[in-house]
Design a protein around this motif. Structure first.
Motif, PDB file in Angstrom:
ATOM      1  N   MET A 134       0.842  -1.160   0.000  1.00  0.00           N
ATOM      2  CA  MET A 134       0.000   0.000   0.000  1.00  0.00           C
ATOM      3  C   MET A 134       0.896   1.233   0.000  1.00  0.00           C
ATOM      4  SD  MET A 134      -2.983   1.177   2.646  1.00  0.00           S
ATOM      5  CE  MET A 134      -2.175   0.667   4.104  1.00  0.00           C
ATOM      6  N   PHE A 135       0.577   2.197  -0.828  1.00  0.00           N
ATOM      7  CA  PHE A 135       1.322   3.432  -0.923  1.00  0.00           C
ATOM      8  C   PHE A 135       0.507   4.569  -0.327  1.00  0.00           C
ATOM      9  CE2 PHE A 135       3.047   0.965  -4.429  1.00  0.00           C
ATOM     10  CZ  PHE A 135       4.408   1.169  -4.269  1.00  0.00           C
ATOM     11  N   THR A 136       1.181   5.452   0.389  1.00  0.00           N
ATOM     12  CA  THR A 136       0.562   6.698   0.837  1.00  0.00           C
ATOM     13  C   THR A 136       1.560   7.804   0.575  1.00  0.00           C
ATOM     14  OG1 THR A 136       1.422   6.461   3.080  1.00  0.00           O
ATOM     15  CG2 THR A 136      -0.802   5.588   2.661  1.00  0.00           C
ATOM     16  N   LYS A 137       1.114   9.019   0.685  1.00  0.00           N
ATOM     17  CA  LYS A 137       2.020  10.162   0.512  1.00  0.00           C
ATOM     18  C   LYS A 137       2.211  10.815   1.868  1.00  0.00           C
ATOM     19  CE  LYS A 137       1.713  10.463  -4.179  1.00  0.00           C
ATOM     20  NZ  LYS A 137       2.414  11.032  -5.243  1.00  0.00           N
ATOM     21  N   ASN A 138       3.479  11.164   2.176  1.00  0.00           N
ATOM     22  CA  ASN A 138       3.708  11.858   3.437  1.00  0.00           C
ATOM     23  C   ASN A 138       3.590  13.360   3.197  1.00  0.00           C
ATOM     24  OD1 ASN A 138       6.104  12.626   2.234  1.00  0.00           O
ATOM     25  ND2 ASN A 138       7.404  11.344   3.508  1.00  0.00           N
TER      26      ASN A 138
ATOM     27  N   VAL B  80       5.318   6.625   0.281  1.00  0.00           N
ATOM     28  CA  VAL B  80       5.822   5.806   1.373  1.00  0.00           C
ATOM     29  C   VAL B  80       5.176   4.435   1.250  1.00  0.00           C
ATOM     30  CG1 VAL B  80       5.971   5.536   3.870  1.00  0.00           C
ATOM     31  CG2 VAL B  80       6.045   7.828   2.870  1.00  0.00           C
ATOM     32  N   ILE B  81       6.000   3.390   1.317  1.00  0.00           N
ATOM     33  CA  ILE B  81       5.492   2.028   1.219  1.00  0.00           C
ATOM     34  C   ILE B  81       5.251   1.500   2.632  1.00  0.00           C
ATOM     35  CG2 ILE B  81       5.979  -0.324   0.480  1.00  0.00           C
ATOM     36  CD1 ILE B  81       7.803   0.872  -1.664  1.00  0.00           C
ATOM     37  N   HIS B  82       4.043   0.994   2.871  1.00  0.00           N
ATOM     38  CA  HIS B  82       3.699   0.391   4.153  1.00  0.00           C
ATOM     39  C   HIS B  82       3.679  -1.119   3.974  1.00  0.00           C
ATOM     40  CE1 HIS B  82       2.524   4.196   5.991  1.00  0.00           C
ATOM     41  NE2 HIS B  82       1.974   4.497   4.825  1.00  0.00           N
ATOM     42  N   THR B  83       4.350  -1.807   4.862  1.00  0.00           N
ATOM     43  CA  THR B  83       4.307  -3.268   4.812  1.00  0.00           C
ATOM     44  C   THR B  83       3.467  -3.766   5.981  1.00  0.00           C
ATOM     45  OG1 THR B  83       6.334  -3.462   6.096  1.00  0.00           O
ATOM     46  CG2 THR B  83       6.553  -3.477   3.696  1.00  0.00           C
ATOM     47  N   ILE B  84       2.757  -4.824   5.744  1.00  0.00           N
ATOM     48  CA  ILE B  84       1.926  -5.427   6.770  1.00  0.00           C
ATOM     49  C   ILE B  84       2.513  -6.794   7.093  1.00  0.00           C
ATOM     50  CG2 ILE B  84      -0.371  -6.298   7.319  1.00  0.00           C
ATOM     51  CD1 ILE B  84      -1.454  -4.253   5.290  1.00  0.00           C
ATOM     52  N   GLU B  85       2.893  -6.977   8.359  1.00  0.00           N
ATOM     53  CA  GLU B  85       3.427  -8.275   8.766  1.00  0.00           C
ATOM     54  C   GLU B  85       2.275  -9.236   9.002  1.00  0.00           C
ATOM     55  OE1 GLU B  85       6.501  -8.836  11.613  1.00  0.00           O
ATOM     56  OE2 GLU B  85       7.220  -6.787  11.361  1.00  0.00           O
TER      57      GLU B  85
END
Length: 81
Positions: free
Chosen positions: A1-5, A11-16
């Motif tokens: 998932m990408f978001t913008k700061n 910014v790439i968010h990783t989900i464990e």
């Protein structure tokens, strides 16, 4: 998932994962299939069932791997060329 700061940079968010299937646990841990089943039967890995699927809890797998001794590659014999 990408978001913008705030700087408008992606910014790439990783989900464990919370749990792994048997094939995924083998892949991420390097522990053999037979060993995983043995560890589950000994109670050293926590596994849960979701229908027919067996899932190994990620925290249990991490805890098991953290409990393993550190490998010592220092040789007591000196090798001469």
């Amino acid at each position: 998932m990408f978001t913008k700061n705030r700087s408008n940079v992606a910014v790439i968010h990783t989900i464990e994962p919370l749990a792994y299937t048997i094939p995924a646990a083998i892949k991420v841990s390097g522990v053999a299939r037979t060993s995983l089943y043995r560890l589950m039967s000994e109670g050293r890995l926590v596994a849960v069932k979701n229908g027919r699927r067996t899932l190994i809890r990620a925290d249990s797998l991490k805890q098991y791997l953290a409990s393993l001794p550190v490998a010592d590659f220092r040789s007591s014999k000196k090798i001469t060329a």
